[in-house]
Write an enzyme that holds these catalytic residues in place. Structure first.
Site, short mmCIF file in Angstrom:
data_model
loop_
_atom_site.label_atom_id
_atom_site.label_comp_id
_atom_site.label_asym_id
_atom_site.label_seq_id
_atom_site.Cartn_x
_atom_site.Cartn_y
_atom_site.Cartn_z
N ASN A 116 39.83 -24.12 -28.61
CA ASN A 116 39.92 -25.24 -27.67
C ASN A 116 39.29 -24.81 -26.36
OD1 ASN A 116 40.70 -27.26 -25.95
ND2 ASN A 116 42.91 -26.91 -26.16
N TRP A 117 38.09 -25.32 -26.08
CA TRP A 117 37.36 -24.87 -24.89
C TRP A 117 37.87 -25.52 -23.61
CZ3 TRP A 117 31.47 -24.90 -26.72
CH2 TRP A 117 31.34 -24.03 -27.79
N LYS A 118 38.80 -26.45 -23.76
CA LYS A 118 39.40 -27.14 -22.60
C LYS A 118 38.31 -27.56 -21.60
CE LYS A 118 43.68 -24.71 -23.42
NZ LYS A 118 44.99 -24.32 -22.93
N HIS A 120 47.86 -32.67 -27.35
CA HIS A 120 47.90 -31.31 -26.79
C HIS A 120 48.88 -31.31 -25.61
CE1 HIS A 120 46.77 -27.77 -24.51
NE2 HIS A 120 46.35 -27.29 -25.66
N GLU A 137 52.47 -25.36 -30.71
CA GLU A 137 52.06 -24.74 -29.45
C GLU A 137 53.21 -24.82 -28.45
OE1 GLU A 137 47.55 -24.45 -29.13
OE2 GLU A 137 48.14 -26.31 -28.18
N SER A 175 48.49 -18.32 -26.16
CA SER A 175 48.21 -16.92 -25.81
C SER A 175 47.87 -16.04 -27.01
CB SER A 175 49.37 -16.32 -25.01
OG SER A 175 49.53 -17.02 -23.80
N GLY A 183 42.93 -21.03 -26.95
CA GLY A 183 42.36 -21.64 -25.76
C GLY A 183 41.47 -20.66 -25.02
P1 PGA Z 1 45.76 -20.44 -24.76
O1 PGA Z 1 45.76 -22.02 -25.08
O2 PGA Z 1 45.23 -19.75 -25.97
O3 PGA Z 1 44.87 -20.31 -23.57
O4 PGA Z 1 47.18 -20.07 -24.47
C1 PGA Z 1 46.04 -22.52 -26.36
C2 PGA Z 1 45.89 -24.01 -26.36
O5 PGA Z 1 46.19 -24.64 -25.35
O6 PGA Z 1 45.46 -24.59 -27.36
#
Ligand code: PGA
Length: 250
Positions: free
Chosen positions: A9-11, A96, A167, A211, A232
């Protein structure tokens, strides 16, 4: 062989050009994805089409980070599932935690988005998870059950597939991942609940997110009910992503 899912997930971490450049690097790294590894990246909406073109024939698919539940109309700033599908998306993240908590998306909206995704040929990746306050109150299972009930009760599925991501909100982008044994407990609960709510989703894949990094991924993948990971921050860091790819391909 059981599928392993590696989703990134590149956000909003990368701008357009950075997304395209990262996709090009990624393509070089993933030429050898084994059949049982299902890999999807979720770029920014403006970069999705171009990233999909770059990753064509790489075995890595693209997905939308969010979709609108309506196909067309007066919804300023929104993008429909149908539009994403026409741009090459095969998947869509739905619900999400950043959508739920920053943009106040409700369980009801999540359900509408799942239906829109399925109606337009996208696989919804339905994200559920408790907040830290809910964990401290001891209402983890109740929270997850309410989210799943809203998402899947009496859902009609005429073809297409669904994926769930567990999540925990407190684990996202904090560096504090869930304990893998606890993740296993919640994943097993999710599989049981989803199968009960929607019998056509008898063995829904459930990914862990929050994480995940190169050091802890093995602990999650070793669990029976963890089918893969949704990453993420680590999905846009070349070293971390490279190590994650090597781990799932090993
Ligand atoms: P993160 O995010 O790996 O940066 O904790 C995961 C996500 O939001 O899908």
């Amino acid at each position: 062989m059981k599928n392993i899912y590696l989703f990134g997930n590149w956000k909003m971490y990368l701008d357009y050009q950075e997304s395209v450049d990262w996709a090009k690097q990624l393509k070089e790294r993933v030429l050898e994805l084994p059949e049982h590894v299902v890999s999807v990246v979720f770029p920014s909406s403006v970069a999705l089409h171009r990233v999909g073109e770059v990753l064509k024939d790489s075995g890595v698919a693209v997905g939308a980070q969010n979709i609108c539940w309506v196909e067309k109309g007066a919804y300023t700033g929104e993008v429909s599932a149908a539009t994403y599908r026409s741009l090459g998306a095969m998947y869509a993240l739905v619900g999400h935690s950043e959508r739920r908590h920053i943009f106040h998306e409700s369980n009801h909206e999540v359900r509408q988005k799942i239906e829109a995704a399925l109606a337009h040929g996208l696989t919804p990746v339905v994200c559920v998870g408790e907040t830290l306050a809910e964990r401290k109150e001891g209402v983890i299972d109740e929270t997850i059950e309410a989210q799943l009930r809203a998402a899947f009760a009496h859902l009609t599925i005429n073809g297409g597939s669904v994926i769930v991501a567990y999540e925990p909100v407190w684990a996202i982008n904090t560096g504090e991942a869930c304990d893998p044994n606890e993740a296993e407990r919640v994943h097993a609960l999710i599989k049981r609940l989803v199968a009960g709510l929607c019998p056509s989703l008898a063995d829904v894949p459930v990914l862990y997110g929050g994480s995940v990094n190169a050091e802890n991924i093995d602990g999650f993948l070793a669990q029976e009910s963890v089918d893969g990971v949704l990453v993420g921050a680590g999905s846009v860091k070349p070293d971390t992503w490279g190590n994650l790819v090597s781990t799932v391909c090993a």
